[in-house]
Design an enzyme around this catalytic site. Structure first.
Site, PDB file in Angstrom:
ATOM      1  N   PRO A  16     -26.243   2.993 -75.139  1.00 28.89           N
ATOM      2  CG  PRO A  16     -28.428   2.761 -75.549  1.00 28.89           C
ATOM      3  CD  PRO A  16     -27.354   2.317 -74.760  1.00 28.89           C
ATOM      4  CG  PHE A  18     -30.946   9.830 -73.878  1.00 29.92           C
ATOM      5  CD1 PHE A  18     -31.172  11.320 -73.128  1.00 29.92           C
ATOM      6  CD2 PHE A  18     -31.081   9.758 -75.168  1.00 29.92           C
ATOM      7  CE1 PHE A  18     -31.213  12.305 -73.980  1.00 29.92           C
ATOM      8  CE2 PHE A  18     -31.334  11.021 -75.860  1.00 29.92           C
ATOM      9  CZ  PHE A  18     -31.345  11.966 -75.370  1.00 29.92           C
ATOM     10  CB  SER A  19     -27.799   3.658 -71.615  1.00 31.80           C
ATOM     11  OG  SER A  19     -26.249   4.390 -71.835  1.00 31.80           O
ATOM     12  N   GLY A  20     -27.321   6.246 -69.010  1.00 30.63           N
ATOM     13  CA  GLY A  20     -27.167   6.596 -67.839  1.00 30.63           C
ATOM     14  C   GLY A  20     -25.440   6.304 -67.608  1.00 30.63           C
ATOM     15  CG  ASP A  98     -18.724  11.187 -69.981  1.00 29.58           C
ATOM     16  OD1 ASP A  98     -19.082   9.920 -70.509  1.00 29.58           O
ATOM     17  OD2 ASP A  98     -19.675  12.146 -69.840  1.00 29.58           O
ATOM     18  CD  GLU A  99     -20.030  12.290 -74.573  1.00 29.18           C
ATOM     19  OE1 GLU A  99     -20.121  11.379 -75.253  1.00 29.18           O
ATOM     20  OE2 GLU A  99     -21.030  12.992 -74.293  1.00 29.18           O
ATOM     21  CB  VAL A 100     -14.187   6.647 -74.013  1.00 34.03           C
ATOM     22  CG1 VAL A 100     -13.170   5.733 -74.948  1.00 34.03           C
ATOM     23  CG2 VAL A 100     -13.809   7.093 -72.807  1.00 34.03           C
ATOM     24  CD  GLN A 101     -18.755   8.815 -77.704  1.00 37.49           C
ATOM     25  OE1 GLN A 101     -18.463   8.025 -76.710  1.00 37.49           O
ATOM     26  NE2 GLN A 101     -19.349   9.669 -77.591  1.00 37.49           N
ATOM     27  CG  HIS A 196     -39.294   0.204 -82.251  1.00 32.32           C
ATOM     28  ND1 HIS A 196     -39.807  -0.528 -81.010  1.00 32.32           N
ATOM     29  CD2 HIS A 196     -40.577   0.023 -83.425  1.00 32.32           C
ATOM     30  CE1 HIS A 196     -40.891  -1.036 -81.331  1.00 32.32           C
ATOM     31  NE2 HIS A 196     -41.446  -0.863 -82.680  1.00 32.32           N
TER      32      HIS A 196
HETATM   33  P1  ADP Z   1     -25.597   9.043 -70.950  1.00 30.24           P
HETATM   34  O1  ADP Z   1     -24.449   9.556 -70.635  1.00 30.24           O
HETATM   35  O2  ADP Z   1     -25.663   7.515 -71.263  1.00 30.24           O
HETATM   36  O3  ADP Z   1     -26.154   9.672 -72.497  1.00 30.24           O
HETATM   37  P2  ADP Z   1     -26.931  10.371 -68.778  1.00 30.24           P
HETATM   38  O4  ADP Z   1     -26.260   9.834 -67.734  1.00 30.24           O
HETATM   39  O5  ADP Z   1     -26.359  11.652 -69.342  1.00 30.24           O
HETATM   40  O6  ADP Z   1     -26.969   9.146 -69.943  1.00 30.24           O
HETATM   41  O7  ADP Z   1     -28.584  10.459 -68.688  1.00 30.24           O
HETATM   42  C1  ADP Z   1     -29.302   9.464 -68.486  1.00 30.24           C
HETATM   43  C2  ADP Z   1     -30.672  10.149 -67.851  1.00 30.24           C
HETATM   44  O8  ADP Z   1     -31.401  10.639 -69.052  1.00 30.24           O
HETATM   45  C3  ADP Z   1     -31.545   8.786 -67.217  1.00 30.24           C
HETATM   46  O9  ADP Z   1     -31.370   8.922 -65.895  1.00 30.24           O
HETATM   47  C4  ADP Z   1     -32.911   9.912 -67.415  1.00 30.24           C
HETATM   48  O10 ADP Z   1     -33.177  10.748 -66.534  1.00 30.24           O
HETATM   49  C5  ADP Z   1     -32.910  10.675 -68.715  1.00 30.24           C
HETATM   50  N1  ADP Z   1     -33.341  10.141 -69.879  1.00 30.24           N
HETATM   51  C6  ADP Z   1     -33.964  10.748 -71.048  1.00 30.24           C
HETATM   52  N2  ADP Z   1     -34.438  10.110 -71.984  1.00 30.24           N
HETATM   53  C7  ADP Z   1     -34.323   8.834 -71.639  1.00 30.24           C
HETATM   54  C8  ADP Z   1     -34.532   7.632 -72.315  1.00 30.24           C
HETATM   55  N3  ADP Z   1     -35.245   7.427 -73.678  1.00 30.24           N
HETATM   56  N4  ADP Z   1     -34.230   6.422 -71.548  1.00 30.24           N
HETATM   57  C9  ADP Z   1     -33.621   6.410 -70.425  1.00 30.24           C
HETATM   58  N5  ADP Z   1     -33.185   7.730 -69.798  1.00 30.24           N
HETATM   59  C10 ADP Z   1     -33.507   9.060 -70.401  1.00 30.24           C
END
Ligand code: ADP
Length: 201
Positions: A16, A18-20, A98-101, A196
């Protein structure tokens, strides 16, 4: 840089918001650059031209990327370079996207062609949309990939591992049939666990 795969292959990073995913893509690309491999990174552009840009994670790390409008732009950029350099050996060894979707179904044949041609293809994107439905061409890519990494974020409600992206419109859970772009609405996203994550019908 030793890869467990003999030749080209497909690596997919999903989860999802913010998953890194971007962080993980940046980590893999940075290691390939340290190994002095030829790397090209792409991401969808918000405007309708391709230009030099960067993939940035929410935590602020970046790596250089080309922002492209669509898959045809990626093809043009790859083959344009190959034609210019006149040699197979100048093709990138690693292609990251990145953002393949946000790309269409025509990303699948391109990713497969690159992998078949010996390229390490690293794709990052959302596996599920805000309704928790499979997102675009991602199911197809996940099925065809040699390697899949499924990351979780942290649920903003309870702190458990989050697998879903909560879409909020004016602070309220979005409706299942809300359009992807809502004009004039205040929209935001949060990471949520299965319990949630809310969609209004
Ligand atoms: P994605 O590309 O999956 O959207 P990013 O690599 O851009 O994720 O960002 C991940 C970073 O976002 C984490 O390392 C953390 O610092 C930050 N972060 C902010 N909100 C959250 C959250 N709810 N859960 C996990 N990480 C979060």
């Amino acid at each position: 840089l030793k890869s467990p795969y003999a030749g080209g292959h497909l690596e997919v990073i999903v989860g999802p918001m913010f998953s890194g995913k971007s962080e993980e893509l940046i980590r893999r690309v940075t290691r390939a650059l340290i190994a002095r491999q030829r790397v090209q990174v792409f991401k969808p552009a918000l405007d309708d031209r391709y230009h030099e840009s960067a993939v940035a994670s929410h935590a602020g790390r970046t790596v250089g990327a080309v922002a492209v409008r669509d898959v045809a732009d990626i093809r043009a950029h790859l083959s344009g370079e190959a034609a210019l350099l006149q040699a197979q050996t100048d093709m990138p060894q690693v292609v990251g996207i990145d953002e393949v979707q946000f790309f269409g179904a025509d990303l699948v044949p391109l990713a497969l062609a690159l992998a078949d041609a010996g390229v390490r293809v690293i794709l990052a994107g959302l596996d599920l949309d805000f309704r928790a439905e499979p997102f675009g061409c991602m199911p197809d890519l996940l099925a065809r990939a040699e390697s899949v990494e499924k990351l979780t974020a942290i649920c903003t409600t309870c702190g458990a591992p989050a697998t879903r992206s909560q879409r909020l419109i004016g602070g309220q859970p979005a409706r299942f049939d809300d359009p992807v772009v809502l004009v004039g609405a205040q929209e935001s996203y949060e990471a949520r666990c299965r319990l949630h994550h809310e969609v209004t019908y």
